[in-house]
Design an enzyme around this catalytic site. Structure first.
Site, short mmCIF file in Angstrom:
data_model
loop_
_atom_site.label_atom_id
_atom_site.label_comp_id
_atom_site.label_asym_id
_atom_site.label_seq_id
_atom_site.Cartn_x
_atom_site.Cartn_y
_atom_site.Cartn_z
N PRO A 6 0.77 -1.24 0.00
CA PRO A 6 0.00 0.00 0.00
C PRO A 6 0.81 1.30 0.00
CG PRO A 6 0.01 -0.95 2.18
CD PRO A 6 0.73 -1.92 1.29
N CYS A 7 1.42 1.59 -1.13
CA CYS A 7 2.18 2.84 -1.25
C CYS A 7 1.26 4.07 -1.18
CB CYS A 7 3.01 2.84 -2.53
SG CYS A 7 2.07 2.50 -4.02
#
Length: 174
Positions: A140-141
């Site tokens: 989850p950047c």
């Protein structure tokens, strides 16, 4: 769940045994199609698709990912459980591992990630590694923001990043 990233040389070409599948979120979700790539060992790529014409060539990993993405967008899944096989440097792998530790519905700054991986002065390098994350959403950047709390760049576009963060926060407040 796979928590360790295998080490690959980012300069190597994509393997010939990679399978591709397109996933379309439900109509109520304005994010557009998502391309999923995987080998038999795990996911190698997830990104918002820019190619309108696409022929699916799925495998078990891409199909499993599409099912989990559907559950994520419907608010039924907060943590992905998929085999991962991204290609990157050792430093990138450390950053991507730290991204996976950010809880659903929360954010961290690039500085937070740099400190977490033991490289407190490498904030810009963390930003670069975050930007090269090949497995968007699952790694989850989108949960990484600027130290001032502002949304910063996202490969899928800041509008998508804002939507994803709002989606997660809304579901944690239920």
């Amino acid at each position: 769940m796979n928590t360790d990233f295998p080490q690959y040389d980012a300069r190597l070409p994509t393997h010939h045994d990679e399978f591709v599948q397109r996933y379309q979120p439900p109509a109520s979700i304005p994010l557009g199609p998502i391309e999923i790539r995987a080998t038999a060992q795990g996911l190698t790529w997830i990104a918002f698709s820019k190619t309108p014409d696409h022929v699916d060539n799925p495998n078990a990993v891409t199909a499993q990912c599409a099912r989990q993405l559907e559950a994520y967008f419907l608010g039924e899944l907060t943590r992905f459980d998929l085999p991962l096989a991204p290609r990157g440097t050792d430093f990138q792998a450390r950053v991507w591992q730290a991204l996976r530790a950010i809880p659903y519905g929360q954010t961290r700054s690039y500085r937070d990630i740099a400190v977490e991986i033991g490289a407190p002065t490498a904030v810009r390098a963390v930003g670069a590694a975050n930007g090269r994350n090949p497995i968007s959403l699952v790694v989850p950047c989108h949960r990484v923001i600027g130290s001032n709390g502002r949304l910063t760049g996202y490969a899928g576009g800041v509008g998508r990043k804002q939507w994803l963060l709002a989606h997660e926060v809304a579901l944690t407040e239920r």
